[in-house]
Write a protein that holds these residues in place. Sequence first.
Motif, PDB file in Angstrom:
ATOM      1  N   GLN A 121      79.182  38.868   6.306  1.00  0.00           N
ATOM      2  CA  GLN A 121      78.242  38.056   5.530  1.00  0.00           C
ATOM      3  C   GLN A 121      78.884  36.716   5.199  1.00  0.00           C
ATOM      4  O   GLN A 121      78.292  35.673   5.424  1.00  0.00           O
ATOM      5  CB  GLN A 121      77.879  38.807   4.246  1.00  0.00           C
ATOM      6  CG  GLN A 121      77.018  38.048   3.261  1.00  0.00           C
ATOM      7  CD  GLN A 121      75.561  38.035   3.691  1.00  0.00           C
ATOM      8  OE1 GLN A 121      75.129  38.898   4.452  1.00  0.00           O
ATOM      9  NE2 GLN A 121      74.810  37.054   3.250  1.00  0.00           N
ATOM     10  N   GLU A 177      71.047  34.462   4.114  1.00  0.00           N
ATOM     11  CA  GLU A 177      71.228  34.592   2.666  1.00  0.00           C
ATOM     12  C   GLU A 177      69.853  34.741   2.042  1.00  0.00           C
ATOM     13  O   GLU A 177      68.851  34.365   2.641  1.00  0.00           O
ATOM     14  CB  GLU A 177      71.860  33.314   2.084  1.00  0.00           C
ATOM     15  CG  GLU A 177      73.185  32.898   2.691  1.00  0.00           C
ATOM     16  CD  GLU A 177      74.361  33.617   2.053  1.00  0.00           C
ATOM     17  OE1 GLU A 177      74.139  34.388   1.097  1.00  0.00           O
ATOM     18  OE2 GLU A 177      75.493  33.405   2.527  1.00  0.00           O
ATOM     19  N   ASP A 178      69.825  35.220   0.790  1.00  0.00           N
ATOM     20  CA  ASP A 178      68.536  35.318   0.107  1.00  0.00           C
ATOM     21  C   ASP A 178      67.887  33.945   0.038  1.00  0.00           C
ATOM     22  O   ASP A 178      66.705  33.776   0.290  1.00  0.00           O
ATOM     23  CB  ASP A 178      68.722  35.875  -1.315  1.00  0.00           C
ATOM     24  CG  ASP A 178      69.104  37.352  -1.262  1.00  0.00           C
ATOM     25  OD1 ASP A 178      69.088  37.917  -0.146  1.00  0.00           O
ATOM     26  OD2 ASP A 178      69.428  37.924  -2.316  1.00  0.00           O
ATOM     27  N   ASP A 179      68.714  32.969  -0.297  1.00  0.00           N
ATOM     28  CA  ASP A 179      68.234  31.605  -0.394  1.00  0.00           C
ATOM     29  C   ASP A 179      68.626  30.889   0.893  1.00  0.00           C
ATOM     30  O   ASP A 179      69.621  30.183   0.927  1.00  0.00           O
ATOM     31  CB  ASP A 179      68.939  30.950  -1.589  1.00  0.00           C
ATOM     32  CG  ASP A 179      67.975  30.099  -2.353  1.00  0.00           C
ATOM     33  OD1 ASP A 179      66.849  29.918  -1.860  1.00  0.00           O
ATOM     34  OD2 ASP A 179      68.371  29.611  -3.436  1.00  0.00           O
ATOM     35  N   THR A 180      67.876  31.075   1.951  1.00  0.00           N
ATOM     36  CA  THR A 180      68.328  30.561   3.244  1.00  0.00           C
ATOM     37  C   THR A 180      67.981  29.084   3.402  1.00  0.00           C
ATOM     38  O   THR A 180      67.082  28.577   2.736  1.00  0.00           O
ATOM     39  CB  THR A 180      67.694  31.357   4.406  1.00  0.00           C
ATOM     40  OG1 THR A 180      68.138  30.813   5.635  1.00  0.00           O
ATOM     41  CG2 THR A 180      66.182  31.316   4.354  1.00  0.00           C
ATOM     42  N   ARG A 230      67.940  39.465   6.490  1.00  0.00           N
ATOM     43  CA  ARG A 230      67.981  39.027   5.087  1.00  0.00           C
ATOM     44  C   ARG A 230      67.390  40.103   4.167  1.00  0.00           C
ATOM     45  O   ARG A 230      66.489  40.838   4.550  1.00  0.00           O
ATOM     46  CB  ARG A 230      67.228  37.712   4.909  1.00  0.00           C
ATOM     47  CG  ARG A 230      67.913  36.553   5.642  1.00  0.00           C
ATOM     48  CD  ARG A 230      67.021  35.335   5.701  1.00  0.00           C
ATOM     49  NE  ARG A 230      66.645  34.923   4.368  1.00  0.00           N
ATOM     50  CZ  ARG A 230      65.397  34.761   3.947  1.00  0.00           C
ATOM     51  NH1 ARG A 230      64.395  34.983   4.765  1.00  0.00           N
ATOM     52  NH2 ARG A 230      65.162  34.378   2.735  1.00  0.00           N
ATOM     53  N   ASN A 231      67.916  40.117   2.945  1.00  0.00           N
ATOM     54  CA  ASN A 231      67.484  41.139   1.984  1.00  0.00           C
ATOM     55  C   ASN A 231      65.986  41.162   1.737  1.00  0.00           C
ATOM     56  O   ASN A 231      65.383  42.224   1.710  1.00  0.00           O
ATOM     57  CB  ASN A 231      68.163  40.902   0.630  1.00  0.00           C
ATOM     58  CG  ASN A 231      69.528  41.506   0.615  1.00  0.00           C
ATOM     59  OD1 ASN A 231      69.739  42.589   1.178  1.00  0.00           O
ATOM     60  ND2 ASN A 231      70.476  40.805   0.019  1.00  0.00           N
ATOM     61  N   VAL A 232      65.390  39.969   1.548  1.00  0.00           N
ATOM     62  CA  VAL A 232      63.954  39.950   1.258  1.00  0.00           C
ATOM     63  C   VAL A 232      63.173  40.654   2.352  1.00  0.00           C
ATOM     64  O   VAL A 232      62.244  41.417   2.082  1.00  0.00           O
ATOM     65  CB  VAL A 232      63.355  38.521   1.155  1.00  0.00           C
ATOM     66  CG1 VAL A 232      63.168  38.114  -0.249  1.00  0.00           C
ATOM     67  CG2 VAL A 232      64.080  37.530   2.005  1.00  0.00           C
ATOM     68  N   ASN A 243      63.838  44.380   2.301  1.00  0.00           N
ATOM     69  CA  ASN A 243      63.118  45.031   1.202  1.00  0.00           C
ATOM     70  C   ASN A 243      61.635  45.185   1.525  1.00  0.00           C
ATOM     71  O   ASN A 243      61.031  46.212   1.234  1.00  0.00           O
ATOM     72  CB  ASN A 243      63.285  44.238  -0.099  1.00  0.00           C
ATOM     73  CG  ASN A 243      64.725  44.262  -0.565  1.00  0.00           C
ATOM     74  OD1 ASN A 243      65.513  45.098  -0.115  1.00  0.00           O
ATOM     75  ND2 ASN A 243      65.094  43.341  -1.444  1.00  0.00           N
TER      76      ASN A 243
END
Length: 587
Positions: A26, A113-116, A133-135, A138
Motif C-alpha cells: 500500500q 487510497e480512499d482519497d484517490t 480501493r476500500n470504498v 465495501n
Amino acid sequence: MYRTHTCGELNLRDTGKEVILSGWVQRSRDLGGMTFIDLRDRYGITQLVFNMETDAPLCKEARKLGREFVIQASGKVRERSNKNLKIPTGGIEIEVNTLNVLNPSKVPPFTIEDDTDGGDELRMKYRYLDLRRNVMKNSLELRHRMAGEIRKYLDQQEFIEIETPVMIKSTPEGARDFVVPSRMNPGQFYALPQSPQIFKQLLMISGYDRYYQIVKCFRDEDLRADRQPEFTQVDCEMAFAGQEDVLNTFEGLAKHLFQKIKNISFNGPFPRIAFKDAMDRYGTDKPDIRFGMELFELTELTGGHNFPVFDDAEYVGGINAENCAGFSRKQIDNLTEYVKRPQIGASGMVWMKWNEDGSFRSSVDKFYDQAALKKWAEKAGARKGDLLLILAGKRVHTQEALSELRLEMGRRLELLRDDEFAPLWVIDFPLLEWDDETTRFYAMHHPFTSPRPEDIPLLETDPAKVCANAYDLVINGVEIGGGSARIHDGELQKKMFGLLGFTDEQAKEQFGFLIEAFTYGAPPHAGVAFGFDRWVAVFAGSESIRDVIAFPKNNAGRDLMIDSPSELSDQQLGELGIMVDEQGTEQ
Ligand code: ASP
C-alpha cells in the motif's frame, strides 16, 4: 504456502507467532534505520517492519518495493510501540525475516487510497485497480451481503429461484431493446430482456407460485446516474396473490434487509400514498419523505389580480421554507436561477416573506395587497419568519419543478440526513398515460398490469381515469422497485392491447403465446421487481449506481476498460448477413 493469515486478522493476541502474509504494497516509509511497509489484501492492512541494523540486505530489498508490488513476507508478530487504534491490526507489526517479490507492479495511474487522485475516466479505464480501493470493496461486499439476505428471506417464504433466457423477443417495458443478430436465422434478431416479465407470468401459469430471480436486464435508453444499459433486478412473482399479498411479502423483505444490513427496525407498516396525492403533496411519484415542506396550491387565490403569469396558469403552487424569511436577495436570485435551468424549466419564481413584524413582502407586491398575501400564508400553513417560493404554469410540469426546488431546499437547509431512511409505497397509479405527440395511450407500468376491478367499465368510457393495481417502493426519493397485479384474463388482455394501439395481428404476433397461455388455466397473479443496484446504492449512501457495480459503463454506454462496444470484422458481419451503414456510424 502463500500465507498463514490474511492482512486483516493479526492482533496483540498473536504476538510472538511466526506468520506468512501475502498482499500488495500500500505504501512504504523510511524512518532512519527502519523501513515500514503497509501490506494490503481484501481483509485489511498489516504493518511490516525492516531493520537496517539487524538485517541491512533485507531492509535494502524492502526499500526497492514500489506501490502495488505483490509480495510475500514471513516473520514474527510483535507489539507495536506506535499503535494505530483505527484499524484492528493496528496494535501489532511483523518483524520480517524473509521477503519474496511475487510480482512487481508498474506505478499505478492513480493512488489506491480512499482519497484517490484519479478522475472518473481514469478509474473507469483501470477499474480493476479502482476495485482495490476500500470504498469499492465495501460496496461490493455490501452488495454480496444484500443478495445473500434477499435469497435467505425469499427462501424462507418458499420462493424458488428460476432462471429465464437472455436471448428472447421484445418485452414491453417501454425502453428500446438491445438486439442480437442470429447467424443461424439470417435477418432475424433476438432481443435482450428489458425484464423477465413474460417468463415470470408464464411460470405462474406453470404452477411455480412463488418465483424470484436476481437477474440482469437490458434497456437501451439514455443513461443517468441511476441507470445503466445492463442492470440487475430482484424479480419476483406470486400466484393466487394480489396487490395486498405482494405489498406485505415485500415490505417484509425490505424490513429484513433494513434489519440485517443497516440494523434499523421499522415499527408498523410503511406509509402508503396514492399517486395523485404524491403529485399534489410532493410533485413527484417518488417522494423523499425524510422532510416535510409539502407543496401547497394557490391557484384559486391568485386569479383576478391582473398578474398575467398567475392569471394564465393552470396551476399556481409553492413550498414553504420555514424560518427562511431572512434569505438575502442573492440567495433568492440563486434559487430562481436554479428553477430556470433547462432540466427544471420554470420560467421564473415568485417569493413571499412573512416578516417578523407581521408584514408581508413579495416579489409581486404590485398585484397583491397584504390581505391577499395573508391568504397565501394561511393556505401554506406558514408562520412569521417563513419564506414561500411559488411557481406557476402547467399543473404537472410545475409540480415537478416544485419537487426539484423542494429537494434543493432540503439539501441547502441540510434536512436530508444520510443515516435516515424513509420508505413508502406509492399506489393507485393511473393505468394509462396519454401522449400528446403520438396521440395515443401508453401503459404507465406495462401492458400486463391489471386495472382495478371497479374501474374496468371506465376502460370503455374514460380510459385516462382508470387506476391500476400497481405500486412502487420508494426509499429516500429513489424508486427502488415497482410491480402490479396482472391481467390473467385473455379477453381483458386483448382489450388492453387494443387500447395501447396494437392491432389484433400485432398483438398476436408479439404476445400471441401469452394470450394463448391465458386460455390454459392462468391463476390470478401479481409481482414486483426491485432495482438491485439502486437499492444497494441507497444503502451504501452512493449517488450513482456505478459505485456499486463492479464493471459499469459510462454515460455513453461504453466500458472504457475493455473498450466496448466495438466494431465487428468484415468476416463476422458477413456471417451474420449484416451490412453497416458507414453514414449511420458517423456521429
Ligand atoms: N417487469 C416490471 C419492471 O421491470 C416489474 C414488474 O411488473 O414486476 O419494471
